[in-house]
Design an enzyme around this catalytic site. Structure first.
Site, PDB file in Angstrom:
ATOM      1  N   GLY A 118       9.553  -5.069  -5.910  1.00 28.96           N
ATOM      2  CA  GLY A 118       9.813  -4.786  -7.310  1.00 28.96           C
ATOM      3  C   GLY A 118      11.344  -4.224  -7.476  1.00 28.96           C
ATOM      4  O   GLY A 118      11.688  -3.463  -6.636  1.00 28.96           O
ATOM      5  N   ARG A 161       9.553 -12.003  -4.034  1.00 33.93           N
ATOM      6  CA  ARG A 161       8.584 -11.765  -3.368  1.00 33.93           C
ATOM      7  C   ARG A 161       8.385 -12.969  -2.502  1.00 33.93           C
ATOM      8  O   ARG A 161       8.970 -14.169  -2.834  1.00 33.93           O
ATOM      9  CB  ARG A 161       7.147 -11.640  -3.982  1.00 33.93           C
ATOM     10  CG  ARG A 161       7.420 -10.173  -4.814  1.00 33.93           C
ATOM     11  CD  ARG A 161       6.036  -9.725  -5.141  1.00 33.93           C
ATOM     12  NE  ARG A 161       6.184  -8.172  -5.337  1.00 33.93           N
ATOM     13  CZ  ARG A 161       6.737  -7.742  -6.583  1.00 33.93           C
ATOM     14  NH1 ARG A 161       6.870  -8.254  -7.585  1.00 33.93           N
ATOM     15  NH2 ARG A 161       6.620  -6.296  -6.546  1.00 33.93           N
ATOM     16  N   ASP A 202       7.149   0.071  -0.621  1.00 38.14           N
ATOM     17  CA  ASP A 202       6.227  -0.001   0.184  1.00 38.14           C
ATOM     18  C   ASP A 202       5.962  -1.524   1.134  1.00 38.14           C
ATOM     19  O   ASP A 202       5.911  -1.682   2.442  1.00 38.14           O
ATOM     20  CB  ASP A 202       4.834   0.545  -0.450  1.00 38.14           C
ATOM     21  CG  ASP A 202       3.678   0.692   0.383  1.00 38.14           C
ATOM     22  OD1 ASP A 202       4.052   1.556   1.193  1.00 38.14           O
ATOM     23  OD2 ASP A 202       2.800  -0.099   0.659  1.00 38.14           O
ATOM     24  N   THR A 249      11.925   2.210  -5.324  1.00 36.34           N
ATOM     25  CA  THR A 249      10.779   1.807  -6.240  1.00 36.34           C
ATOM     26  C   THR A 249      10.521   3.009  -7.393  1.00 36.34           C
ATOM     27  O   THR A 249      11.041   4.014  -7.102  1.00 36.34           O
ATOM     28  CB  THR A 249       9.681   1.634  -5.252  1.00 36.34           C
ATOM     29  OG1 THR A 249       8.635   1.854  -6.196  1.00 36.34           O
ATOM     30  CG2 THR A 249       9.611   2.939  -4.228  1.00 36.34           C
ATOM     31  N   ASP A 282       7.918   3.774  -8.330  1.00 36.85           N
ATOM     32  CA  ASP A 282       6.742   4.584  -8.190  1.00 36.85           C
ATOM     33  C   ASP A 282       6.859   5.872  -7.377  1.00 36.85           C
ATOM     34  O   ASP A 282       5.845   6.659  -7.451  1.00 36.85           O
ATOM     35  CB  ASP A 282       5.612   3.466  -7.128  1.00 36.85           C
ATOM     36  CG  ASP A 282       5.467   2.545  -7.921  1.00 36.85           C
ATOM     37  OD1 ASP A 282       5.779   2.173  -9.093  1.00 36.85           O
ATOM     38  OD2 ASP A 282       4.716   1.223  -7.411  1.00 36.85           O
ATOM     39  N   ASP A 310       6.390   6.437  -4.386  1.00 39.47           N
ATOM     40  CA  ASP A 310       5.065   6.609  -3.815  1.00 39.47           C
ATOM     41  C   ASP A 310       5.377   6.547  -2.086  1.00 39.47           C
ATOM     42  O   ASP A 310       4.488   6.180  -1.420  1.00 39.47           O
ATOM     43  CB  ASP A 310       4.002   5.353  -4.216  1.00 39.47           C
ATOM     44  CG  ASP A 310       4.639   4.172  -3.984  1.00 39.47           C
ATOM     45  OD1 ASP A 310       5.656   3.948  -3.612  1.00 39.47           O
ATOM     46  OD2 ASP A 310       3.961   2.982  -4.007  1.00 39.47           O
ATOM     47  N   ARG A 336       1.785   1.680  -9.218  1.00 36.75           N
ATOM     48  CA  ARG A 336       0.637   1.347  -8.367  1.00 36.75           C
ATOM     49  C   ARG A 336      -0.088   2.199  -7.233  1.00 36.75           C
ATOM     50  O   ARG A 336       0.417   2.496  -6.413  1.00 36.75           O
ATOM     51  CB  ARG A 336       1.500   0.183  -7.459  1.00 36.75           C
ATOM     52  CG  ARG A 336       0.525  -1.095  -7.183  1.00 36.75           C
ATOM     53  CD  ARG A 336       1.090  -1.732  -6.027  1.00 36.75           C
ATOM     54  NE  ARG A 336       2.343  -2.470  -6.274  1.00 36.75           N
ATOM     55  CZ  ARG A 336       3.198  -2.742  -5.247  1.00 36.75           C
ATOM     56  NH1 ARG A 336       2.889  -2.874  -3.895  1.00 36.75           N
ATOM     57  NH2 ARG A 336       4.429  -3.436  -5.574  1.00 36.75           N
TER      58      ARG A 336
HETATM   59  P1  ADP Z   1       7.305  -3.725  -2.873  1.00 40.52           P
HETATM   60  O1  ADP Z   1       8.343  -3.764  -1.902  1.00 40.52           O
HETATM   61  O2  ADP Z   1       8.048  -3.438  -4.228  1.00 40.52           O
HETATM   62  O3  ADP Z   1       6.528  -2.804  -2.524  1.00 40.52           O
HETATM   63  P2  ADP Z   1       5.799  -6.192  -2.339  1.00 40.52           P
HETATM   64  O4  ADP Z   1       4.744  -5.514  -1.801  1.00 40.52           O
HETATM   65  O5  ADP Z   1       5.683  -7.343  -3.099  1.00 40.52           O
HETATM   66  O6  ADP Z   1       7.069  -5.414  -2.819  1.00 40.52           O
HETATM   67  O7  ADP Z   1       6.694  -6.626  -0.750  1.00 40.52           O
HETATM   68  C1  ADP Z   1       7.873  -7.324  -0.865  1.00 40.52           C
HETATM   69  C2  ADP Z   1       7.817  -8.450   0.065  1.00 40.52           C
HETATM   70  O8  ADP Z   1       7.740  -7.712   1.441  1.00 40.52           O
HETATM   71  C3  ADP Z   1       6.694  -9.335   0.118  1.00 40.52           C
HETATM   72  O9  ADP Z   1       7.070 -10.514  -0.719  1.00 40.52           O
HETATM   73  C4  ADP Z   1       6.833  -9.798   1.751  1.00 40.52           C
HETATM   74  O10 ADP Z   1       8.033 -10.664   1.712  1.00 40.52           O
HETATM   75  C5  ADP Z   1       7.280  -8.560   2.428  1.00 40.52           C
HETATM   76  N1  ADP Z   1       6.075  -8.089   3.019  1.00 40.52           N
HETATM   77  C6  ADP Z   1       5.161  -7.277   2.488  1.00 40.52           C
HETATM   78  N2  ADP Z   1       4.263  -7.034   3.122  1.00 40.52           N
HETATM   79  C7  ADP Z   1       4.455  -7.525   4.382  1.00 40.52           C
HETATM   80  C8  ADP Z   1       3.980  -7.635   5.613  1.00 40.52           C
HETATM   81  N3  ADP Z   1       2.696  -7.041   6.030  1.00 40.52           N
HETATM   82  N4  ADP Z   1       4.560  -8.212   6.763  1.00 40.52           N
HETATM   83  C9  ADP Z   1       5.711  -9.033   6.336  1.00 40.52           C
HETATM   84  N5  ADP Z   1       6.398  -9.075   5.309  1.00 40.52           N
HETATM   85  C10 ADP Z   1       5.707  -8.441   4.202  1.00 40.52           C
END
Ligand code: ADP
Length: 326
Positions: free
Chosen positions: A14, A75, A106, A129, A131, A133, A175
Site C-alpha cells: 500500500g 502487489r 507488514d 504504511t 496503519d 502497525d 487493517r
Molecule cells: P503491505 O506491505 O502494504 O503490507 P502487502 O501485504 O500487499 O502490502 O504485501 C506487499 C507484497 O509483499 C506482496 O504483494 C508480496 O509481493 C510481498 N509479500 C507479502 N507477504 C509475503 C510473503 N510471505 N513472502 C513473500 N513475499 C511476500
C-alpha cells in the site's frame, strides 16, 4: 561479506504519503556515501520482471512534497513463491545490485525477510504504511499525514452532522490496527473509537450505547477501524439497526482518501531521517532490519520482530478518549 557497491530501492504494498521523501533520502544518502543506486519500479514485481533503472540525484528532485510514490507500487504474487524470488535474485545479479532497501508495510517486510533468508543479500526495510502497525517503531511513514486527513474529514462531517440527532460511524483504514481510529477520535473530539485490539475482550458497541449516545449532544461521532472482527462501520451499523433500532445511524467510509495528499512535515522529516539511517545501517554491516524510531532515536528492528509482534495500543490513550467524551 562482499563489499556493497550498488543499492536497489523499491516501494511495495500500500502506498503511503512520505514514501517519496524516503526515496529521495535513500537515493541521496547512498550517492553521498559513494554507492550507486538502482530504482526498481512497481515493488517486487519490478524486481521479478526487470523494471530496474539507474537512479541519480536528479531522479528524486522535486518529489519530497508529493504523496504516492514515483517508483510506483504493486502487489506481486510471484514474489511469494520460491521461483519468483529466484527470478528476482537473478535480476539483482544482472544489475549488480548488492543490497536492497524496501519501503513498505507488514507484507512487504515479510517478503523482504523471506528473500533475505534464502539469498545472501543484505536487506534494510523502512516502515511505509499509514496503519502505524509495525512493531518496534513509534511511527511509520505516512501515518501522521493520514491521521491529519482523518481529522480534517471528521471535522467536516461534524459540521453537517451537528444539526441531526444521529449516530455516525466513520470507518478509517488500519487493517486490524486501531491507531488511526483511536488517535483520530482524540484529535477530532469524536465520542468513541471502536478498535480491533480490544474487540475480543469488550463489546464496544454495547458499551458505547450503554455509556453514551446522549440526547444532550446533537450527534455522536464514532471512529471505527476496518476490521473483520467488528465488521467495520457497516457491520456495526447493521448491529445498531437490529439491536438498537431507536438510533438513527449513518456510515461514512473514508477509504482511499486517507492515502493521498502532500505529506506533513512530521512525515517528511521521519522519512528523511529513516532514509539516511537505512544507508548508515548498510554501512555498519546491518542486514535484515527495519529502521524504526523509538523515543526520537533511530533504532534497528529485526524483521522477525517488526512483522511478527503485535504493536500494542497505549491504554492511556483509550482512557483519555473515554474521559474526554463525557
Ligand atoms: P503491505 O506491505 O502494504 O503490507 P502487502 O501485504 O500487499 O502490502 O504485501 C506487499 C507484497 O509483499 C506482496 O504483494 C508480496 O509481493 C510481498 N509479500 C507479502 N507477504 C509475503 C510473503 N510471505 N513472502 C513473500 N513475499 C511476500
Amino acid at each position: 561479506m562482499a563489499k556493497i557497491k550498488t543499492i536497489g530501492l523499491l516501494t511495495s504494498g500500500g502506498d503511503a504519503p512520505g514514501m517519496n521523501a524516503a526515496i529521495r533520502a535513500v537515493t541521496r544518502s547512498a550517492i553521498f556515501s559513494g554507492f550507486k543506486v538502482k530504482g526498481i519500479y512497481r515493488g517486487y514485481r519490478g524486481l521479478v520482471t526487470d523494471e530496474i533503472v539507474d537512479f541519480k540525484t536528479q531522479n528524486v528532485s522535486n518529489i519530497i512534497h508529493h504523496g504516492g510514490t514515483v517508483l510506483k507500487t504493486a502487489r506481486c504474487k510471484e514474489f511469494a513463491t520460491v521461483e519468483g524470488r529466484q527470478q528476482a535474485y537473478e535480476n539483482m545479479r544482472k544489475h549488480e545490485i548488492d543490497a536492497l532497501v524496501v519501503i513498505g508495510g507488514d507484507g512487504s517486510l515479510t517478503g523482504a525477510r523471506e528473500f533475505a533468508a534464502e539469498y545472501d543479500v543484505p536487506v534494510v526495510g523502512l516502515p511505509g504504511t499509514i496503519d502505524n502497525d509495525l512493531y518496534g517503531t513509534d511511527h511509520t511513514i505516512g501515518y501522521d499525514t493520514a491521521l491529519n486527513t482523518v481529522m480534517w474529514c471528521v471535522d467536516r462531517i461534524r459540521d453537517t452532522a451537528s444539526s441531526h440527532e444521529r449516530l455516525f460511524f466513520i470507518e478509517v483504514m488500519g487493517r486490524d490496527a486501531g491507531f488511526l481510529a483511536l488517535n483520530g477520535a482524540i484529535a477530532s473530539g469524536a465520542e468513541a473509537a471502536i478498535i480491533p485490539e480490544i474487540s475480543t475482550e469488550v463489546d464496544q458497541l454495547a458499551e458505547l450505547i450503554k455509556n453514551g449516545f446522549r440526547k444532550s449532544k446533537n450527534s455522536s461521532i464514532v471512529l471505527v477501524a476496518e476490521s473483520p472482527i467488528t465488521g467495520g462501520a457497516m457491520g456495526l451499523a447493521e448491529r445498531v439497526r437490529k439491536e438498537y433500532p431507536q438510533y438513527d445511524v449513518r456510515v461514512t467510509i473514508l477509504g482511499h482518501l486517507q492515502r493521498g495528499g502532500s505529506p506533513t512535515a512530521c512525515d517528511r522529516i521521519l522519512a528523511s531521517r529513516m532514509g539516511a539511517a537505512a544507508i548508515d545501517a548498510l554501512l555498519e554491516g546491518q542486514r535484515n532490519v527495519m529502521i524504526g524510531d523509538s523515543n526520537e532515536e533511530i533504532v534497528y528492528v529485526p524483521f522477525s520482530k517488526a512483522v511478527h509482534k503485535n504493536k500494542p495500543i497505549d491504554p492511556e490513550l483509550v482512557e483519555t478518549l473515554r474521559r474526554l467524551s463525557i
